[in-house]
Design a protein around this motif. Structure first.
Motif, PDB file in Angstrom:
ATOM      1  N   GLU A  37      10.448   7.826   1.197  1.00  0.00           N
ATOM      2  CA  GLU A  37      10.825   6.489   1.623  1.00  0.00           C
ATOM      3  C   GLU A  37      10.937   5.516   0.447  1.00  0.00           C
ATOM      4  OE1 GLU A  37       8.608   8.294   5.154  1.00  0.00           O
ATOM      5  OE2 GLU A  37       8.828   8.621   3.014  1.00  0.00           O
ATOM      6  N   GLY A  38      12.145   5.021   0.235  1.00  0.00           N
ATOM      7  CA  GLY A  38      12.403   4.097  -0.853  1.00  0.00           C
ATOM      8  C   GLY A  38      12.675   4.756  -2.189  1.00  0.00           C
ATOM      9  N   LYS A  39      12.531   6.080  -2.266  1.00  0.00           N
ATOM     10  CA  LYS A  39      12.704   6.797  -3.534  1.00  0.00           C
ATOM     11  C   LYS A  39      13.587   8.030  -3.381  1.00  0.00           C
ATOM     12  CE  LYS A  39       9.849   3.999  -5.641  1.00  0.00           C
ATOM     13  NZ  LYS A  39      10.359   3.000  -6.606  1.00  0.00           N
TER      14      LYS A  39
ATOM     15  N   LEU B 286      11.401   0.004   0.331  1.00  0.00           N
ATOM     16  CA  LEU B 286      10.368  -0.219   1.326  1.00  0.00           C
ATOM     17  C   LEU B 286      10.029  -1.702   1.428  1.00  0.00           C
ATOM     18  CD1 LEU B 286       7.751   2.625   0.708  1.00  0.00           C
ATOM     19  CD2 LEU B 286       8.960   2.197   2.843  1.00  0.00           C
ATOM     20  N   PRO B 287       9.692  -2.178   2.607  1.00  0.00           N
ATOM     21  CA  PRO B 287       9.244  -3.573   2.713  1.00  0.00           C
ATOM     22  C   PRO B 287       7.888  -3.761   2.050  1.00  0.00           C
ATOM     23  CG  PRO B 287       8.959  -2.427   4.801  1.00  0.00           C
ATOM     24  CD  PRO B 287       9.710  -1.487   3.909  1.00  0.00           C
TER      25      PRO B 287
ATOM     26  N   PRO C  49      21.166   3.973   7.460  1.00  0.00           N
ATOM     27  CA  PRO C  49      20.440   3.032   6.612  1.00  0.00           C
ATOM     28  C   PRO C  49      19.436   3.664   5.663  1.00  0.00           C
ATOM     29  CG  PRO C  49      19.444   3.074   8.785  1.00  0.00           C
ATOM     30  CD  PRO C  49      20.638   3.979   8.845  1.00  0.00           C
ATOM     31  N   ARG C  50      18.950   4.924   5.952  1.00  0.00           N
ATOM     32  CA  ARG C  50      17.937   5.452   5.039  1.00  0.00           C
ATOM     33  C   ARG C  50      17.687   6.951   5.206  1.00  0.00           C
ATOM     34  NH1 ARG C  50      12.609   5.683   7.140  1.00  0.00           N
ATOM     35  NH2 ARG C  50      12.357   4.885   9.252  1.00  0.00           N
TER      36      ARG C  50
ATOM     37  N   SER D   6      -1.253 -12.533  -3.299  1.00  0.00           N
ATOM     38  CA  SER D   6      -1.610 -11.141  -3.616  1.00  0.00           C
ATOM     39  C   SER D   6      -0.849 -10.171  -2.719  1.00  0.00           C
ATOM     40  CB  SER D   6      -3.117 -10.936  -3.458  1.00  0.00           C
ATOM     41  OG  SER D   6      -3.514 -11.186  -2.114  1.00  0.00           O
ATOM     42  N   LEU D   7      -0.613  -8.963  -3.239  1.00  0.00           N
ATOM     43  CA  LEU D   7       0.086  -7.924  -2.492  1.00  0.00           C
ATOM     44  C   LEU D   7      -0.835  -7.350  -1.426  1.00  0.00           C
ATOM     45  CD1 LEU D   7       2.757  -6.235  -2.425  1.00  0.00           C
ATOM     46  CD2 LEU D   7       1.547  -4.541  -3.805  1.00  0.00           C
ATOM     47  N   LEU D   8      -0.309  -7.210  -0.218  1.00  0.00           N
ATOM     48  CA  LEU D   8      -1.070  -6.633   0.883  1.00  0.00           C
ATOM     49  C   LEU D   8      -0.441  -5.294   1.280  1.00  0.00           C
ATOM     50  CD1 LEU D   8      -1.562  -9.850   3.031  1.00  0.00           C
ATOM     51  CD2 LEU D   8      -3.280  -8.706   1.622  1.00  0.00           C
ATOM     52  N   PRO D   9      -1.264  -4.304   1.648  1.00  0.00           N
ATOM     53  CA  PRO D   9      -0.714  -2.979   1.990  1.00  0.00           C
ATOM     54  C   PRO D   9       0.277  -3.034   3.143  1.00  0.00           C
ATOM     55  CG  PRO D   9      -3.093  -2.869   1.708  1.00  0.00           C
ATOM     56  CD  PRO D   9      -2.719  -4.329   1.718  1.00  0.00           C
ATOM     57  N   TRP D  10       1.392  -2.328   2.998  1.00  0.00           N
ATOM     58  CA  TRP D  10       2.371  -2.251   4.065  1.00  0.00           C
ATOM     59  C   TRP D  10       2.018  -1.083   4.979  1.00  0.00           C
ATOM     60  CZ3 TRP D  10       6.230   1.563   5.184  1.00  0.00           C
ATOM     61  CH2 TRP D  10       7.085   1.205   6.226  1.00  0.00           C
TER      62      TRP D  10
END
Length: 384
Positions: free
Chosen positions: A36-38, A370-371, A13-14, A380-384
């Motif tokens: 991660e994610g990139k 990334l989630p 998966p990653r 608003s965006l919250l830190p993952w």
């Protein structure tokens, strides 16, 4: 020996693996090519380094590291440092295979025979900013912790469940304290428990939370706040006797300099897939030793990065513990085993692992995201 080709293979998966080929068909090197994610961005950066690498002797690890780092002119951030890390791991793998010895022998020989590993203990993140404060969550968490102990782990790590605002309510703090207390009661005083705040809260709330869980003796608190402001982390560290850990989002020895010199952390967590590879990880470990800090390499990634990390762990006097979530099934032919909480020192040449054919056969393109979380109240965006 000369470098002839660099290939990146993505495995769902990653996981992403770099293969550095040489003109000796029997010798090639592996590295974890990830951010991660990139992962595809890192792959492009690796391709961009090819003019510096093709035709070069892969055993000149330090020379090639400096060529990649210095010829970019700008200091390496997350993408370039991750590309350098993957290549560096692969070069050490090649060099060890060429000489027929594990990488840790090239680094001066091991100071321990096995590496302490820990298991993550979480039951999924809650999807709302308030965090469900229910006993079911705590009961599930305790069950997972007991399984880990039954498997022989002597250390576990949990995380703040779900998103959080910079400052939170008394109910939020009470839930975190009850949650950590339940873990301690479940595993007893003989098992170490670390907790990762994941930069999800601000420094002021971090101090409140640490004070709330301090009676149950956390081994360390990881990323109590985001790592960009070292002085803020210094303030948190000085407010408590609980050791502070950080480092997964720092790159090269220069990224760790202020953390050490200012006393911001007692535990450093460089990720050998991001910080600059084995070469840079060794230097960071030595810097940490000079400041009486412990090394606990970050690795929520694949088995190649775990293999590289273990080689460093074996030669590091101030090594504390090794993060792992994947022991290599489907990535390497002989996955690692954790026995009584430890991984034995590999004896095979290089990184000590062989690639599973499934990696080379994979047609996944590396498109993993990334989630992220948003506050359900104001969006608003919250830190993952």
């Amino acid at each position: 020996m000369r470098i002839t080709r660099l290939d990146v293979h993505h495995l769902s998966p990653r996981y992403s693996v770099l293969v550095v080929h040489t003109d000796d068909d029997s010798v090639f090197g592996l590295g974890e090519a990830c951010l991660e994610g990139k992962a595809r961005v890192v792959q492009a950066a690796i391709t961009d380094f090819e003019p510096l690498l093709l035709g070069q002797d892969p055993r000149q690890v330090e020379k090639l590291w400096n060529d990649m780092y210095r010829t970019t002119f700008y200091p390496s951030g997350s993408v370039l440092a991750s590309a350098i890390s993957a290549i560096d791991q692969a070069l050490w793998d090649i060099t060890g295979k060429h000489h027929g010895v594990p990488v840790h022998e090239l680094l001066g020989g091991r100071v321990r025979d096995r590496v302490r590993a820990y298991r993550h203990v979480n039951v999924g993140d809650h999807g709302d900013a308030e965090v469900a404060r229910d006993q079911d969550h705590i009961d599930e968490l305790v069950a997972v912790a007991r399984v880990a102990v039954s498997q022989g782990y002597t250390m576990i790590k949990t995380a703040l469940p779900g998103p959080a605002r910079g400052l939170e309510s008394a109910a939020f703090v009470d839930f975190q304290a009850r949650r950590f207390a339940a873990l301690r009661e479940a595993v007893g005083p003989g098992v170490d428990i670390a907790i990762d705040f994941h930069g999800r809260v601000g420094p002021a709330l971090a101090k409140v939370l640490i004070r709330a869980i301090e009676p149950w003796s956390p081994m360390f608190v990881e990323e109590p706040c985001l790592p960009e402001n070292v002085d803020a982390m210094v303030d948190v560290a000085r407010s408590t006797t609980v050791p502070i850990a950080t480092g997964e989002r720092l790159f090269t020895r220069w990224g760790f300099r202020d953390v050490l010199s200012k006393g911001a952390a007692a535990v450093l967590q460089p990720d050998l897939a991001h910080c600059g590879g084995i070469s840079e990880g060794r230097k960071i470990a030595t810097m940490a030793e000079m400041h009486y800090a412990q090394l606990a390499p970050h690795n929520p990634l694949g088995a190649v990065n775990l293999a590289a990390s273990i080689q460093l762990d074996l030669v590091t006097p101030n090594f504390l513990c090794q993060e792992q979530i994947h022991l290599g099934e489907g990535v390497i032919t002989h996955p690692f085993e954790v026995v009584d909480g430890y991984i034995e020192a590999p004896t095979a040449p290089g990184l000590g692992v062989e690639l599973d054919p499934a990696v080379l056969a994979s047609d996944w393109d590396g498109s993993w995201t990334l989630p992220s979380w948003r506050d359900p109240v104001d969006g608003s965006l919250l830190p993952w």
